[in-house]
Design a protein around this motif. Structure first.
Motif, mmCIF file in Angstrom:
data_model
loop_
_atom_site.group_PDB
_atom_site.id
_atom_site.type_symbol
_atom_site.label_atom_id
_atom_site.label_comp_id
_atom_site.label_asym_id
_atom_site.label_seq_id
_atom_site.Cartn_x
_atom_site.Cartn_y
_atom_site.Cartn_z
ATOM 1 N N ARG A 162 0.816 -1.217 0.000
ATOM 2 C CA ARG A 162 0.000 0.000 0.000
ATOM 3 C C ARG A 162 0.846 1.262 0.000
ATOM 4 N NH1 ARG A 162 -4.454 -0.425 4.510
ATOM 5 N NH2 ARG A 162 -4.835 1.698 3.810
ATOM 6 N N ALA A 163 2.058 1.191 0.576
ATOM 7 C CA ALA A 163 2.926 2.368 0.553
ATOM 8 C C ALA A 163 3.357 2.602 -0.886
ATOM 9 C CB ALA A 163 4.137 2.138 1.446
ATOM 10 N N GLN A 164 2.952 3.717 -1.435
ATOM 11 C CA GLN A 164 3.213 3.994 -2.842
ATOM 12 C C GLN A 164 4.588 4.623 -3.018
ATOM 13 O OE1 GLN A 164 1.041 3.426 -5.386
ATOM 14 N NE2 GLN A 164 -0.504 2.560 -4.041
ATOM 15 N N ILE A 165 5.092 4.507 -4.193
ATOM 16 C CA ILE A 165 6.277 5.276 -4.567
ATOM 17 C C ILE A 165 5.813 6.548 -5.261
ATOM 18 C CG2 ILE A 165 7.884 3.335 -4.708
ATOM 19 C CD1 ILE A 165 7.317 3.357 -7.778
ATOM 20 N N SER A 166 6.713 7.482 -5.392
ATOM 21 C CA SER A 166 6.402 8.733 -6.072
ATOM 22 C C SER A 166 6.035 8.456 -7.537
ATOM 23 C CB SER A 166 7.641 9.623 -5.972
ATOM 24 O OG SER A 166 7.667 10.574 -6.985
ATOM 25 N N THR A 167 5.191 9.279 -8.108
ATOM 26 C CA THR A 167 4.893 9.188 -9.541
ATOM 27 C C THR A 167 6.215 9.256 -10.317
ATOM 28 O OG1 THR A 167 2.724 10.186 -9.269
ATOM 29 C CG2 THR A 167 3.736 10.371 -11.452
ATOM 30 N N PRO A 168 6.456 8.313 -11.219
ATOM 31 C CA PRO A 168 7.738 8.318 -11.934
ATOM 32 C C PRO A 168 7.944 9.595 -12.752
ATOM 33 C CG PRO A 168 6.603 6.227 -12.213
ATOM 34 C CD PRO A 168 5.628 7.158 -11.575
ATOM 35 N N ARG A 169 9.192 9.977 -12.867
ATOM 36 C CA ARG A 169 9.524 11.197 -13.615
ATOM 37 C C ARG A 169 9.682 10.889 -15.100
ATOM 38 N NH1 ARG A 169 10.847 11.593 -8.532
ATOM 39 N NH2 ARG A 169 10.777 13.641 -7.537
ATOM 40 N N ASP A 170 9.546 11.925 -15.902
ATOM 41 C CA ASP A 170 9.696 11.760 -17.344
ATOM 42 C C ASP A 170 10.325 13.030 -17.914
ATOM 43 O OD1 ASP A 170 9.497 10.567 -19.837
ATOM 44 O OD2 ASP A 170 7.404 9.993 -19.580
ATOM 45 N N ALA A 171 10.719 12.968 -19.175
ATOM 46 C CA ALA A 171 11.391 14.107 -19.814
ATOM 47 C C ALA A 171 10.473 15.330 -19.864
ATOM 48 C CB ALA A 171 11.799 13.710 -21.226
ATOM 49 N N GLU A 172 11.070 16.513 -19.718
ATOM 50 C CA GLU A 172 10.290 17.747 -19.817
ATOM 51 C C GLU A 172 9.877 18.017 -21.261
ATOM 52 O OE1 GLU A 172 12.038 21.207 -18.042
ATOM 53 O OE2 GLU A 172 10.459 22.514 -18.731
ATOM 54 N N GLY A 173 10.690 17.607 -22.200
ATOM 55 C CA GLY A 173 10.413 17.918 -23.600
ATOM 56 C C GLY A 173 10.756 19.368 -23.903
ATOM 57 N N PRO A 174 10.740 19.734 -25.193
ATOM 58 C CA PRO A 174 11.217 21.069 -25.583
ATOM 59 C C PRO A 174 10.157 22.164 -25.555
ATOM 60 C CG PRO A 174 10.910 19.678 -27.518
ATOM 61 C CD PRO A 174 10.488 18.860 -26.342
ATOM 62 N N PHE A 175 8.918 21.866 -25.134
ATOM 63 C CA PHE A 175 7.834 22.819 -25.377
ATOM 64 C C PHE A 175 7.162 23.358 -24.120
ATOM 65 C CE2 PHE A 175 7.620 20.032 -29.316
ATOM 66 C CZ PHE A 175 8.374 20.909 -30.091
ATOM 67 N N TYR A 176 7.906 23.450 -23.005
ATOM 68 C CA TYR A 176 7.285 24.111 -21.848
ATOM 69 C C TYR A 176 6.938 25.538 -22.278
ATOM 70 C CZ TYR A 176 6.149 26.054 -17.381
ATOM 71 O OH TYR A 176 5.450 26.675 -16.366
ATOM 72 N N PRO A 177 5.710 26.002 -21.991
ATOM 73 C CA PRO A 177 5.268 27.296 -22.527
ATOM 74 C C PRO A 177 6.186 28.448 -22.134
ATOM 75 C CG PRO A 177 3.447 26.112 -21.490
ATOM 76 C CD PRO A 177 4.678 25.346 -21.173
ATOM 77 N N ILE A 178 6.479 29.287 -23.138
ATOM 78 C CA ILE A 178 7.293 30.476 -22.853
ATOM 79 C C ILE A 178 6.560 31.750 -23.249
ATOM 80 C CG2 ILE A 178 9.554 29.344 -22.980
ATOM 81 C CD1 ILE A 178 9.807 30.396 -25.854
ATOM 82 N N THR A 179 5.395 31.595 -23.888
ATOM 83 C CA THR A 179 4.609 32.764 -24.254
ATOM 84 C C THR A 179 3.608 33.033 -23.131
ATOM 85 O OG1 THR A 179 4.775 32.039 -26.547
ATOM 86 C CG2 THR A 179 3.151 33.767 -26.065
ATOM 87 N N PRO A 180 3.694 34.217 -22.501
ATOM 88 C CA PRO A 180 2.785 34.475 -21.377
ATOM 89 C C PRO A 180 1.323 34.380 -21.812
ATOM 90 C CG PRO A 180 4.444 36.220 -21.586
ATOM 91 C CD PRO A 180 4.556 35.371 -22.801
ATOM 92 N N GLN A 181 0.503 33.838 -20.955
ATOM 93 C CA GLN A 181 -0.946 33.834 -21.223
ATOM 94 C C GLN A 181 -1.682 34.021 -19.910
ATOM 95 O OE1 GLN A 181 -1.216 29.818 -23.074
ATOM 96 N NE2 GLN A 181 -2.630 29.263 -21.435
ATOM 97 N N LYS A 182 -2.783 34.789 -19.994
ATOM 98 C CA LYS A 182 -3.517 35.104 -18.764
ATOM 99 C C LYS A 182 -4.359 33.926 -18.303
ATOM 100 C CE LYS A 182 -3.852 40.105 -18.929
ATOM 101 N NZ LYS A 182 -4.563 41.185 -19.608
#
Ligand SMILES: [Fe+2]
Length: 212
Positions: free
Chosen positions: A27-47
């Motif tokens: 029942r003791a879980q491990i953390s959600t596995p990590r994965d690559a960020e990829g090249p497209f994290y948003p850089i254009t501001p949006q409200k």
């Protein structure tokens, strides 16, 4: 209690205790596995970064594609819910195109798709967002390969190890060939893949963070 019964009782008790220890480990879980960020994290501001990615504030249209709802809870690795965790998520539109200047693919932009949201878990660690099924898109390093549909997420809260990951969908044909997905173990894949619910186009996805 006869001797035989007593022996059976003791045997069962010992097994029972062992069983409990085993159960609590499972029942003791491990953390959600990590994965690559990829090249497209948003850089254009949006409200507008709210939990409805199918609408953009100030625009009348609705995002193209299959509308889906995703809900779940954020937990620590002892299955205690975590409230006020931040979930920063971004994804391709239904055509497989990111709202990002570095995405040079020919796939169409969808001006009515919000593409990026920053939401928080609430009571009992619960969160929910509405979006469209992300399209598959060519993997840049090897254009003949497709990235299977996925949603990028950064999940964090003070006092917990942040998790940068990708959420996948069940039964996607491209899951079988996606390099990032296939390098995960079956257990990792299971933790990273949303589950069907009884409602169509609704998925359950729980997130686990480790305490620092
Ligand atoms: Fe991606």
């Amino acid at each position: 209690m006869t001797l035989n019964n007593r022996r059976a009782f003791l045997k069962n008790s010992v097994l029972g205790t062992a069983g409990l220890v085993f159960t609590s480990k499972v029942r003791a879980q491990i953390s959600t596995p990590r994965d690559a960020e990829g090249p497209f994290y948003p850089i254009t501001p949006q409200k507008d970064k709210d939990a409805d990615l199918t609408k953009v504030a100030g625009k009348l249209g609705t995002a193209k594609g299959t509308i889906i709802n995703i809900f779940g809870q954020v937990f620590d690795t002892n299955s205690n819910p975590i409230e006020d965790a931040t979930i920063d998520l971004w994804q391709a539109n239904s055509f497989g195109k990111y709202h990002h200047p570095h995405d040079t693919s020919d796939a169409p932009i969808d001006e009515n798709f919000q593409s990026w949201a920053i939401i928080q878990s609430g009571k009992n660690g619960a969160f929910r967002f509405k979006t469209v099924m992300p399209g598959a898109y060519p993997y840049q390093a090897k254009a003949e390969d497709q990235r299977t549909p996925h949603i990028h997420m950064k999940i964090g809260k003070h006092g917990y190890e942040p998790v940068l990951t990708q959420m996948y969908f069940p039964d996607q044909e491209q899951n079988k060939t996606d390099g990032l997905y296939q390098r995960k173990t079956k257990t990792q894949q299971a933790m990273m893949t949303a589950q069907y619910t009884e409602k169509p186009n609704e998925f359950l996805y729980n997130i686990f963070l480790e305490k620092i």
